[in-house]
Design a protein around this motif. Structure first.
Motif, PDB file in Angstrom:
ATOM      1  N   ARG A   1       5.758 -10.117  17.596  1.00  0.00           N
ATOM      2  CA  ARG A   1       4.897 -10.904  18.611  1.00  0.00           C
ATOM      3  C   ARG A   1       4.943 -13.066  17.748  1.00  0.00           C
ATOM      4  NH1 ARG A   1       0.067  -8.257  19.011  1.00  0.00           N
ATOM      5  NH2 ARG A   1       0.926  -7.909  16.457  1.00  0.00           N
ATOM      6  N   VAL A   2       4.535 -13.229  18.844  1.00  0.00           N
ATOM      7  CA  VAL A   2       4.581 -15.035  18.089  1.00  0.00           C
ATOM      8  C   VAL A   2       3.115 -15.362  18.594  1.00  0.00           C
ATOM      9  CG1 VAL A   2       4.977 -16.978  19.077  1.00  0.00           C
ATOM     10  CG2 VAL A   2       6.483 -15.847  19.174  1.00  0.00           C
ATOM     11  N   PRO A   3       2.226 -15.773  17.525  1.00  0.00           N
ATOM     12  CA  PRO A   3       1.383 -16.685  17.292  1.00  0.00           C
ATOM     13  C   PRO A   3       0.587 -17.312  18.364  1.00  0.00           C
ATOM     14  CG  PRO A   3       2.316 -16.976  15.403  1.00  0.00           C
ATOM     15  CD  PRO A   3       3.189 -15.710  16.280  1.00  0.00           C
ATOM     16  N   ASP A   4      -0.556 -17.695  19.716  1.00  0.00           N
ATOM     17  CA  ASP A   4      -0.448 -18.385  20.252  1.00  0.00           C
ATOM     18  C   ASP A   4      -0.291 -19.792  19.829  1.00  0.00           C
ATOM     19  OD1 ASP A   4      -3.360 -19.013  19.032  1.00  0.00           O
ATOM     20  OD2 ASP A   4      -4.197 -17.934  20.300  1.00  0.00           O
ATOM     21  N   TYR A   5      -0.303 -19.858  18.773  1.00  0.00           N
ATOM     22  CA  TYR A   5      -0.263 -21.483  18.327  1.00  0.00           C
ATOM     23  C   TYR A   5       1.660 -22.082  18.432  1.00  0.00           C
ATOM     24  CZ  TYR A   5       0.556 -19.903  13.656  1.00  0.00           C
ATOM     25  OH  TYR A   5       1.374 -18.684  12.081  1.00  0.00           O
ATOM     26  N   LEU A   6       1.856 -20.693  18.642  1.00  0.00           N
ATOM     27  CA  LEU A   6       4.318 -21.509  18.931  1.00  0.00           C
ATOM     28  C   LEU A   6       4.042 -21.038  19.874  1.00  0.00           C
ATOM     29  CD1 LEU A   6       5.539 -19.904  15.091  1.00  0.00           C
ATOM     30  CD2 LEU A   6       5.164 -22.394  15.831  1.00  0.00           C
ATOM     31  N   ASP A   7       5.239 -21.839  19.747  1.00  0.00           N
ATOM     32  CA  ASP A   7       5.658 -21.945  21.996  1.00  0.00           C
ATOM     33  C   ASP A   7       6.658 -21.421  21.462  1.00  0.00           C
ATOM     34  OD1 ASP A   7       6.689 -21.633  24.347  1.00  0.00           O
ATOM     35  OD2 ASP A   7       6.064 -23.763  24.545  1.00  0.00           O
ATOM     36  N   PRO A   8       7.453 -20.240  22.238  1.00  0.00           N
ATOM     37  CA  PRO A   8       9.165 -19.603  21.779  1.00  0.00           C
ATOM     38  C   PRO A   8       9.874 -20.486  22.442  1.00  0.00           C
ATOM     39  CG  PRO A   8       7.735 -18.380  22.781  1.00  0.00           C
ATOM     40  CD  PRO A   8       7.198 -19.391  22.704  1.00  0.00           C
ATOM     41  N   ALA A   9       9.456 -21.367  23.269  1.00  0.00           N
ATOM     42  CA  ALA A   9      10.066 -22.350  24.333  1.00  0.00           C
ATOM     43  C   ALA A   9       9.999 -23.768  23.842  1.00  0.00           C
ATOM     44  CB  ALA A   9       9.764 -22.550  25.918  1.00  0.00           C
ATOM     45  N   ALA A  10       9.586 -23.480  23.031  1.00  0.00           N
ATOM     46  CA  ALA A  10       9.499 -25.292  22.436  1.00  0.00           C
ATOM     47  C   ALA A  10      10.361 -25.615  21.758  1.00  0.00           C
ATOM     48  CB  ALA A  10       8.009 -25.879  22.020  1.00  0.00           C
ATOM     49  N   PRO A  11      11.535 -26.298  21.201  1.00  0.00           N
ATOM     50  CA  PRO A  11      12.350 -27.226  19.999  1.00  0.00           C
ATOM     51  C   PRO A  11      12.049 -27.163  19.210  1.00  0.00           C
ATOM     52  CG  PRO A  11      11.757 -29.341  21.952  1.00  0.00           C
ATOM     53  CD  PRO A  11      10.979 -28.480  22.626  1.00  0.00           C
ATOM     54  N   LEU A  12      12.471 -26.497  18.151  1.00  0.00           N
ATOM     55  CA  LEU A  12      12.211 -27.237  16.143  1.00  0.00           C
ATOM     56  C   LEU A  12      13.163 -27.368  15.677  1.00  0.00           C
ATOM     57  CD1 LEU A  12       9.731 -23.440  16.253  1.00  0.00           C
ATOM     58  CD2 LEU A  12       9.379 -26.087  15.961  1.00  0.00           C
ATOM     59  N   ILE A  13      13.300 -27.727  14.830  1.00  0.00           N
ATOM     60  CA  ILE A  13      14.225 -27.779  14.171  1.00  0.00           C
ATOM     61  C   ILE A  13      13.961 -27.553  12.333  1.00  0.00           C
ATOM     62  CG2 ILE A  13      13.860 -30.272  13.113  1.00  0.00           C
ATOM     63  CD1 ILE A  13      17.343 -30.838  13.412  1.00  0.00           C
TER      64      ILE A  13
ATOM     65  N   TYR B   1      19.236 -25.242  12.413  1.00  0.00           N
ATOM     66  CA  TYR B   1      19.818 -26.712  11.493  1.00  0.00           C
ATOM     67  C   TYR B   1      20.674 -27.689  11.890  1.00  0.00           C
ATOM     68  CZ  TYR B   1      21.558 -29.216   7.207  1.00  0.00           C
ATOM     69  OH  TYR B   1      21.150 -30.033   6.207  1.00  0.00           O
ATOM     70  N   SER B   2      21.485 -27.232  12.696  1.00  0.00           N
ATOM     71  CA  SER B   2      22.670 -28.118  14.058  1.00  0.00           C
ATOM     72  C   SER B   2      21.628 -29.073  14.364  1.00  0.00           C
ATOM     73  CB  SER B   2      23.627 -27.313  14.107  1.00  0.00           C
ATOM     74  OG  SER B   2      22.725 -26.632  15.233  1.00  0.00           O
ATOM     75  N   GLU B   3      20.311 -28.397  15.698  1.00  0.00           N
ATOM     76  CA  GLU B   3      19.746 -29.148  16.271  1.00  0.00           C
ATOM     77  C   GLU B   3      18.813 -28.493  16.902  1.00  0.00           C
ATOM     78  OE1 GLU B   3      21.782 -29.012  20.144  1.00  0.00           O
ATOM     79  OE2 GLU B   3      23.226 -28.257  19.294  1.00  0.00           O
ATOM     80  N   LYS B   4      17.877 -29.806  17.422  1.00  0.00           N
ATOM     81  CA  LYS B   4      16.659 -29.101  17.496  1.00  0.00           C
ATOM     82  C   LYS B   4      17.034 -28.589  19.448  1.00  0.00           C
ATOM     83  CE  LYS B   4      11.624 -31.675  17.044  1.00  0.00           C
ATOM     84  NZ  LYS B   4      10.772 -32.931  17.408  1.00  0.00           N
TER      85      LYS B   4
ATOM     86  N   MET C   1      11.592 -17.653  14.074  1.00  0.00           N
ATOM     87  CA  MET C   1      10.138 -18.838  13.729  1.00  0.00           C
ATOM     88  C   MET C   1       9.438 -18.118  13.426  1.00  0.00           C
ATOM     89  SD  MET C   1       8.973 -19.689  17.623  1.00  0.00           S
ATOM     90  CE  MET C   1       8.884 -18.258  18.208  1.00  0.00           C
ATOM     91  N   VAL C   2       8.440 -17.122  13.500  1.00  0.00           N
ATOM     92  CA  VAL C   2       7.589 -16.758  12.182  1.00  0.00           C
ATOM     93  C   VAL C   2       6.995 -16.572  11.452  1.00  0.00           C
ATOM     94  CG1 VAL C   2       5.456 -15.218  12.495  1.00  0.00           C
ATOM     95  CG2 VAL C   2       6.450 -15.285  14.634  1.00  0.00           C
ATOM     96  N   ALA C   3       8.471 -16.045  11.073  1.00  0.00           N
ATOM     97  CA  ALA C   3       8.608 -16.262   8.715  1.00  0.00           C
ATOM     98  C   ALA C   3       8.605 -17.838   8.552  1.00  0.00           C
ATOM     99  CB  ALA C   3       9.120 -15.689   9.026  1.00  0.00           C
ATOM    100  N   ALA C   4      10.082 -18.623   9.562  1.00  0.00           N
ATOM    101  CA  ALA C   4      10.363 -19.613   8.495  1.00  0.00           C
ATOM    102  C   ALA C   4       8.783 -20.749   8.556  1.00  0.00           C
ATOM    103  CB  ALA C   4      11.182 -19.828   9.935  1.00  0.00           C
ATOM    104  N   ASP C   5       7.964 -20.252  10.641  1.00  0.00           N
ATOM    105  CA  ASP C   5       7.191 -21.458  10.583  1.00  0.00           C
ATOM    106  C   ASP C   5       5.969 -20.714   9.257  1.00  0.00           C
ATOM    107  OD1 ASP C   5       5.170 -23.246  12.373  1.00  0.00           O
ATOM    108  OD2 ASP C   5       3.675 -21.066  11.946  1.00  0.00           O
TER     109      ASP C   5
ATOM    110  N   GLY D   1       6.370 -22.405   5.726  1.00  0.00           N
ATOM    111  CA  GLY D   1       6.540 -23.949   6.121  1.00  0.00           C
ATOM    112  C   GLY D   1       8.525 -24.575   6.268  1.00  0.00           C
ATOM    113  N   LEU D   2       9.398 -24.269   6.567  1.00  0.00           N
ATOM    114  CA  LEU D   2      10.452 -24.591   7.034  1.00  0.00           C
ATOM    115  C   LEU D   2      10.641 -25.545   7.573  1.00  0.00           C
ATOM    116  CD1 LEU D   2      12.256 -21.675   5.508  1.00  0.00           C
ATOM    117  CD2 LEU D   2      11.032 -23.026   4.004  1.00  0.00           C
ATOM    118  N   PHE D   3      10.114 -25.785   8.910  1.00  0.00           N
ATOM    119  CA  PHE D   3      10.222 -26.581  10.396  1.00  0.00           C
ATOM    120  C   PHE D   3      10.187 -27.884   9.748  1.00  0.00           C
ATOM    121  CE2 PHE D   3      10.883 -22.464  12.431  1.00  0.00           C
ATOM    122  CZ  PHE D   3      11.837 -22.239  13.187  1.00  0.00           C
TER     123      PHE D   3
END
Length: 371
Positions: A299-311, A335-338, A359-363, A366-368
């Motif tokens: 699942r995804v914590p509410d402070y992360l938006d799975p539809a928001a662009p990240l890199i 890594y290739s694009e946001k 996404m949750v683990a990388a966030d 502190g990888l994003f």
């Protein structure tokens, strides 16, 4: 309450899952302990739609048969499944689970003469309920034990290597854990509010072990001294100058703590002086990565938006982390694009839960890049 069988929960949103976990930890429970659906003696499954039913049946064909309780609105289910109609009531839940526990006990009695009973006992110890875990911690005392220096022979990981970084599982062990780390949610339509609720959980809820670890890191960095987690049966110390943890915790216990909730005052932290790391150690990002995986469970914590662009800030050395399926492909894409998690799942044609878990683990690690 005597626990005589295990049950896996599949497809429930955060609110219902919490309610079911409270029930399973209460005296009303007829004898089940919650565990990984892959290994459970029985399954309690949310089949809110025909698509849910199709996805579950496809998954179910890949595991051994066991009793299934289908929670439904009005649709029919396959023959042999128990049915629990919505709205769920305590009386209805207790009634159907009593029937299922009798099936589980009958099956266990029939196979009691077979080998493997010792293995089942071991699994029940590894898959403690939060209630049992807290009892273990209470019995161990609030003050953590002092770790003794480890010899080189003791400092060998599960895969036989000397590094013994935290949770260095063998391939066979990781296969049994991957469903716990990634959960069992099907692909969801995030434009649908109901699906959004199923995916998201509140990061503001207190009592998670990951939250305590983040507090320990913040305190260590602010004060420039080692900080030890208190209230656990073992040693876990953060060293800010080295940005790593020293520990003597069993990996199975660490995972169980990540899955559990703790009450006010059950966990704490203590600043230390003149302390140096004992082996083994784990870098901060490695520990936060794995705790985030098992805290979120797909699942995804509410402070992360799975539809928001990240890199990603840079292409990480993934060999240091406990990897979920397709992790390398996901990392290269980010890594290739946001881009967003949902876009990556679509372009790579892989289940959303694998991308969300990464996404949750990388966030957490502190990888994003952050604005």
């Amino acid at each position: 309450m005597s626990k005589t069988g295990s049950i896996g929960l599949i497809g429930f949103d955060d609110r219902e899952r919490n309610q079911l976990e409270v029930f399973l930890n209460s005296s009303e429970n007829p004898g089940f302990v919650e565990t990984d659906p892959v290994k459970a003696d029985a399954l309690l499954v949310n089949l809110a739609s025909a698509d849910d039913k199709k996805r579950f049946l496809r998954w179910y064909t890949g595991r051994a048969d066991c009793p299934v309780v289908a929670v439904v609105d009005d649709q029919t289910v396959s023959g042999g499944m128990h049915t629990l109609k919505r709205p769920m009531t305590l009386a209805g839940l207790k009634k159907v689970l009593r029937e299922v526990i009798r099936e589980v006990q009958s099956s266990a009695s029939a196979s009691s003469g077979l080998s493997g009973a010792g293995e089942a006992d071991t699994q029940s110890l590894l898959k403690m309920t939060p209630e049992e875990l807290k009892a273990l911690i209470a019995a161990s005392g609030v003050a953590p034990k002092k770790a003794k220096p480890r010899t080189a022979d003791q400092d060998v990981g599960r895969d036989g290597r000397k590094e013994n970084l935290i949770l260095r599982w063998s391939d066979a062990e990781w296969q049994s854990l991957v469903r716990s780390a990634c959960g069992t949610l099907p692909d969801l339509d995030l434009s649908n509010p109901s699906d959004r609720r199923r995916l998201s959980f509140s990061a503001a809820a207190q009592g998670r072990f990951l939250d305590q670890i983040n507090q320990v890191v913040a305190r260590g960095r602010d004060n420039g001294v080692p900080v030890q987690v208190t209230g656990i049966p073992g040693e876990l110390i953060y060293f800010p100058e080295l940005d790593l943890f020293s520990y003597d915790l069993d990996p199975d216990l660490l995972i169980q703590m990540a899955n559990s909730r703790f009450g006010p005052g059950e966990l704490g932290c203590e600043e230390l002086t003149e302390q140096s790391p004992n082996r083994p150690t784990a870098m901060r990002d490695e520990l936060l990565w794995v705790l985030a995986l098992f805290t979120a469970a797909g699942r995804v914590p509410d402070y992360l938006d799975p539809a928001a662009p990240l890199i990603l800030k840079e292409m990480p050395d993934l060999s240091r982390f406990l990897l979920t399926p397709h992790a390398e492909r996901i990392a290269r894409a980010w890594y290739s694009e946001k881009q967003s998690a949902t876009a990556i799942a679509y372009s790579l044609k892989i289940p959303q839960r694998y991308v969300f878990s990464f996404m949750v683990a990388a966030d957490a690690a502190g990888l994003f890049e952050r604005q």
